[in-house]
Design an enzyme around this catalytic site. Structure first.
Site, PDB file in Angstrom:
ATOM      1  N   ARG A  50     -26.656  45.907   6.027  1.00 33.66           N
ATOM      2  CA  ARG A  50     -25.187  46.128   4.895  1.00 33.66           C
ATOM      3  C   ARG A  50     -25.237  45.135   4.205  1.00 33.66           C
ATOM      4  NH1 ARG A  50     -21.372  47.395   9.428  1.00 33.66           N
ATOM      5  NH2 ARG A  50     -19.786  47.398   8.104  1.00 33.66           N
ATOM      6  N   ARG A  65     -17.455  50.592  15.744  1.00 41.42           N
ATOM      7  CA  ARG A  65     -18.138  51.440  14.702  1.00 41.42           C
ATOM      8  C   ARG A  65     -19.747  51.384  15.191  1.00 41.42           C
ATOM      9  NH1 ARG A  65     -16.032  50.629   8.666  1.00 41.42           N
ATOM     10  NH2 ARG A  65     -18.540  50.342   8.439  1.00 41.42           N
ATOM     11  N   ARG A 125     -14.455  43.787  15.260  1.00 40.58           N
ATOM     12  CA  ARG A 125     -13.593  44.849  14.679  1.00 40.58           C
ATOM     13  C   ARG A 125     -13.949  46.161  15.819  1.00 40.58           C
ATOM     14  NH1 ARG A 125     -14.759  47.435   8.898  1.00 40.58           N
ATOM     15  NH2 ARG A 125     -16.930  47.580   9.740  1.00 40.58           N
ATOM     16  N   LYS A 169     -11.238  45.329   2.651  1.00 39.19           N
ATOM     17  CA  LYS A 169     -10.859  46.413   1.732  1.00 39.19           C
ATOM     18  C   LYS A 169      -9.894  47.258   2.586  1.00 39.19           C
ATOM     19  CE  LYS A 169     -15.319  47.717   1.009  1.00 39.19           C
ATOM     20  NZ  LYS A 169     -16.098  46.567   1.998  1.00 39.19           N
ATOM     21  N   ARG A 226     -20.654  51.892  -4.931  1.00 37.13           N
ATOM     22  CA  ARG A 226     -21.507  51.229  -4.282  1.00 37.13           C
ATOM     23  C   ARG A 226     -22.974  50.905  -4.913  1.00 37.13           C
ATOM     24  NH1 ARG A 226     -18.900  51.009   0.930  1.00 37.13           N
ATOM     25  NH2 ARG A 226     -20.639  50.722   2.274  1.00 37.13           N
TER      26      ARG A 226
HETATM   27  P1  AP5 Z   1     -12.048  45.631   7.053  1.00 35.53           P
HETATM   28  O1  AP5 Z   1     -10.765  45.790   6.189  1.00 35.53           O
HETATM   29  O2  AP5 Z   1     -12.325  46.731   8.050  1.00 35.53           O
HETATM   30  O3  AP5 Z   1     -13.213  45.503   6.144  1.00 35.53           O
HETATM   31  P2  AP5 Z   1     -13.902  46.334   5.002  1.00 35.53           P
HETATM   32  O4  AP5 Z   1     -14.131  45.509   3.817  1.00 35.53           O
HETATM   33  O5  AP5 Z   1     -13.258  47.465   5.011  1.00 35.53           O
HETATM   34  O6  AP5 Z   1     -15.269  46.537   5.809  1.00 35.53           O
HETATM   35  P3  AP5 Z   1     -16.190  47.939   6.185  1.00 35.53           P
HETATM   36  O7  AP5 Z   1     -17.280  47.362   7.037  1.00 35.53           O
HETATM   37  O8  AP5 Z   1     -15.385  49.078   6.502  1.00 35.53           O
HETATM   38  O9  AP5 Z   1     -16.870  48.149   4.774  1.00 35.53           O
HETATM   39  P4  AP5 Z   1     -18.191  48.582   4.456  1.00 35.53           P
HETATM   40  O10 AP5 Z   1     -18.064  48.627   2.945  1.00 35.53           O
HETATM   41  O11 AP5 Z   1     -19.397  48.213   5.003  1.00 35.53           O
HETATM   42  O12 AP5 Z   1     -18.012  49.974   5.210  1.00 35.53           O
HETATM   43  P5  AP5 Z   1     -17.709  51.587   4.671  1.00 35.53           P
HETATM   44  O13 AP5 Z   1     -16.838  52.140   5.713  1.00 35.53           O
HETATM   45  O14 AP5 Z   1     -17.091  51.807   3.407  1.00 35.53           O
HETATM   46  O15 AP5 Z   1     -12.028  44.372   8.014  1.00 35.53           O
HETATM   47  C1  AP5 Z   1     -13.076  44.143   8.802  1.00 35.53           C
HETATM   48  C2  AP5 Z   1     -12.746  43.276  10.110  1.00 35.53           C
HETATM   49  O16 AP5 Z   1     -11.931  41.877   9.682  1.00 35.53           O
HETATM   50  C3  AP5 Z   1     -11.272  43.803  10.725  1.00 35.53           C
HETATM   51  O17 AP5 Z   1     -11.327  43.765  12.146  1.00 35.53           O
HETATM   52  C4  AP5 Z   1     -10.151  43.121  10.119  1.00 35.53           C
HETATM   53  O18 AP5 Z   1      -9.075  43.326  11.231  1.00 35.53           O
HETATM   54  C5  AP5 Z   1     -10.678  41.742   9.829  1.00 35.53           C
HETATM   55  N1  AP5 Z   1     -10.075  41.262   8.779  1.00 35.53           N
HETATM   56  C6  AP5 Z   1      -9.693  41.817   7.619  1.00 35.53           C
HETATM   57  N2  AP5 Z   1      -9.357  41.138   6.819  1.00 35.53           N
HETATM   58  C7  AP5 Z   1      -9.042  39.592   7.479  1.00 35.53           C
HETATM   59  C8  AP5 Z   1      -8.687  38.430   6.901  1.00 35.53           C
HETATM   60  N3  AP5 Z   1      -8.083  37.969   5.843  1.00 35.53           N
HETATM   61  N4  AP5 Z   1      -8.882  37.497   7.911  1.00 35.53           N
HETATM   62  C9  AP5 Z   1      -9.122  37.727   9.077  1.00 35.53           C
HETATM   63  N5  AP5 Z   1      -9.795  38.935   9.544  1.00 35.53           N
HETATM   64  C10 AP5 Z   1      -9.732  39.912   8.659  1.00 35.53           C
HETATM   65  O19 AP5 Z   1     -19.223  52.145   4.549  1.00 35.53           O
HETATM   66  C11 AP5 Z   1     -19.880  52.248   5.885  1.00 35.53           C
HETATM   67  C12 AP5 Z   1     -21.219  52.972   5.624  1.00 35.53           C
HETATM   68  O20 AP5 Z   1     -20.859  54.397   5.091  1.00 35.53           O
HETATM   69  C13 AP5 Z   1     -22.035  52.126   4.556  1.00 35.53           C
HETATM   70  O21 AP5 Z   1     -22.912  51.335   5.291  1.00 35.53           O
HETATM   71  C14 AP5 Z   1     -23.190  53.456   4.003  1.00 35.53           C
HETATM   72  O22 AP5 Z   1     -23.940  53.900   5.141  1.00 35.53           O
HETATM   73  C15 AP5 Z   1     -21.962  54.538   3.831  1.00 35.53           C
HETATM   74  N6  AP5 Z   1     -21.311  54.615   2.675  1.00 35.53           N
HETATM   75  C16 AP5 Z   1     -20.016  54.527   2.509  1.00 35.53           C
HETATM   76  N7  AP5 Z   1     -19.790  54.476   1.216  1.00 35.53           N
HETATM   77  C17 AP5 Z   1     -20.934  54.725   0.476  1.00 35.53           C
HETATM   78  C18 AP5 Z   1     -21.082  54.690  -0.924  1.00 35.53           C
HETATM   79  N8  AP5 Z   1     -20.421  54.806  -1.937  1.00 35.53           N
HETATM   80  N9  AP5 Z   1     -22.500  55.155  -1.153  1.00 35.53           N
HETATM   81  C19 AP5 Z   1     -23.400  54.880  -0.377  1.00 35.53           C
HETATM   82  N10 AP5 Z   1     -23.254  54.679   1.139  1.00 35.53           N
HETATM   83  C20 AP5 Z   1     -22.252  54.698   1.380  1.00 35.53           C
END
Ligand code: AP5
Length: 219
Positions: free
Chosen positions: A173, A162, A129, A15, A91
Site C-alpha cells: 500500500r 483489517r 489499528r 483520514k 487514488r
Molecule cells: P486511520 O484514520 O484509520 O487512517 P487512514 O488514513 O484512514 O488509513 P487507511 O489505512 O484506512 O487508508 P487507506 O487509504 O490505506 O485505506 P482505505 O480503506 O481507503 O488511522 C490509522 C490508525 O492510526 C488508527 O488506529 C488511528 O487510531 C491511528 N491514528 C490516526 N491518527 C493518528 C494520529 N494523529 N496520531 C496517532 N495515531 C493516529 O483503502 C483500503 C483498500 O481499498 C486499498 O488498499 C485498495 O485496495 C482499496 N481502495 C480503496 N479506495 C480505492 C480507490 N479509490 N482506488 C483503488 N482502490 C481503492
C-alpha cells in the site's frame, strides 16, 4: 455553505479518524469512503466484493474502471446538492481527473486536504489499528483503545484487524501510494491545502477545523 472535500494521504495518515471526529460538522455532507464501501461489499459477498477482494487483501489498488464506475454511479444530482466528503478517492491520476470534472465549477468550493507525514511513522499506527466490524469506527490498541477490550464503544460491535493491516500488505500500500500521489497532486494542485498529519490527533483536528470552518454548514 457546503463543500466538495477530498482527503488525500498515505495509509494510516488519519483520514478516517479525522472524518469521524468531524462527523457533526460534516454531517450534511455525503460521505464517500471507497475503502468502507469495498469492505462492505466483501463482507456481503456481492459480485463486486468477490471481484475486488484479492486486491484489497494484497494491498493493491482496485482497477480504475471499477472504482470510477462506482464513483460515477454514486455521485448523483442529490450528492452535488448536499456536498461530499471523500475519504480514499481519488487514488490515481484518472480518478483525480474524474473528481475534478465532477466537482470543479459546481455549486460549492472544492477543497483537497493533503495529510502529509513520513511513511516510516505509519507502520505502528496501522499494525495497532482495530476497526468495528459493525459500524467501522476506528481504534488503536495503544493510542485509542476501546473502553472494553475488543468491543466498540459506540455500537457494541466486535473489533477486528483489517485484512490488509499486516506488514506485507502495508508495504504494498505504501508503494502504491508513493507511485500515485504526485500525479494526483499535479491534477488537483489549485485546490490542495497541506496539513501536518504527524502530530497528535487533536492537533491535526484543530488544523483541519481551521481550514474548513468557513465552509461548515450552520445547524
Ligand atoms: P486511520 O484514520 O484509520 O487512517 P487512514 O488514513 O484512514 O488509513 P487507511 O489505512 O484506512 O487508508 P487507506 O487509504 O490505506 O485505506 P482505505 O480503506 O481507503 O488511522 C490509522 C490508525 O492510526 C488508527 O488506529 C488511528 O487510531 C491511528 N491514528 C490516526 N491518527 C493518528 C494520529 N494523529 N496520531 C496517532 N495515531 C493516529 O483503502 C483500503 C483498500 O481499498 C486499498 O488498499 C485498495 O485496495 C482499496 N481502495 C480503496 N479506495 C480505492 C480507490 N479509490 N482506488 C483503488 N482502490 C481503492
Amino acid at each position: 455553505m457546503s463543500m466538495y472535500l477530498a482527503l488525500l494521504g498515505a495509509p494510516g495518515s488519519g483520514k478516517g479518524t479525522q472524518t469521524e471526529l468531524l462527523s457533526t460538522e460534516l454531517s450534511g455532507l455525503f460521505k464517500f469512503s471507497t475503502g468502507d464501501i469495498i469492505r462492505s461489499e466483501i463482507r456481503n459477498n456481492t459480485d463486486l466484493g468477490q471481484a475486488v477482494s484479492s486486491f484489497l487483501t494484497q494491498g493493491k489498488l482496485v482497477p480504475d474502471e471499477v472504482i470510477i464506475k462506482l464513483f460515477e454511479k454514486t455521485i448523483t444530482d442529490d450528492v452535488l446538492l448536499s456536498g461530499i466528503v471523500s475519504d480514499g478517492f481519488p487514488r490515481t491520476k484518472n480518478q483525480a481527473l474524474s473528481f475534478l470534472k465532477k466537482f470543479s465549477n459546481q455549486k460549492y468550493p472544492l477543497i483537497v486536504l493533503s495529510f502529509d507525514i513520513e511513511l516510516d511513522q505509519l507502520m505502528n499506527r496501522l499494525l495497532g489499528r482495530r476497526i468495528c466490524s459493525s459500524c467501522n469506527a476506528v481504534y488503536h490498541t495503544l493510542t485509542k483503545p476501546p473502553k472494553v477490550e475488543n468491543i466498540c464503544n459506540s455500537c457494541g460491535g466486535s473489533l477486528i484487524v483489517r485484512a490488509d493491516d499486516n506488514y506485507e500488505s502495508i508495504k504494498v500500500r505504501f508503494n502504491e501510494y508513493q507511485n500515485e500521489i504526485q500525479p494526483i497532486k499535479d491534477v488537483l494542485a489549485p485546490y490542495i491545502v497541506s496539513v501536518d498529519a504527524s502530530r497528535d490527533t487533536l492537533d491535526v483536528l484543530n488544523s483541519v477545523k481551521s481550514v474548513l470552518s468557513p465552509y461548515f454548514k450552520s445547524a
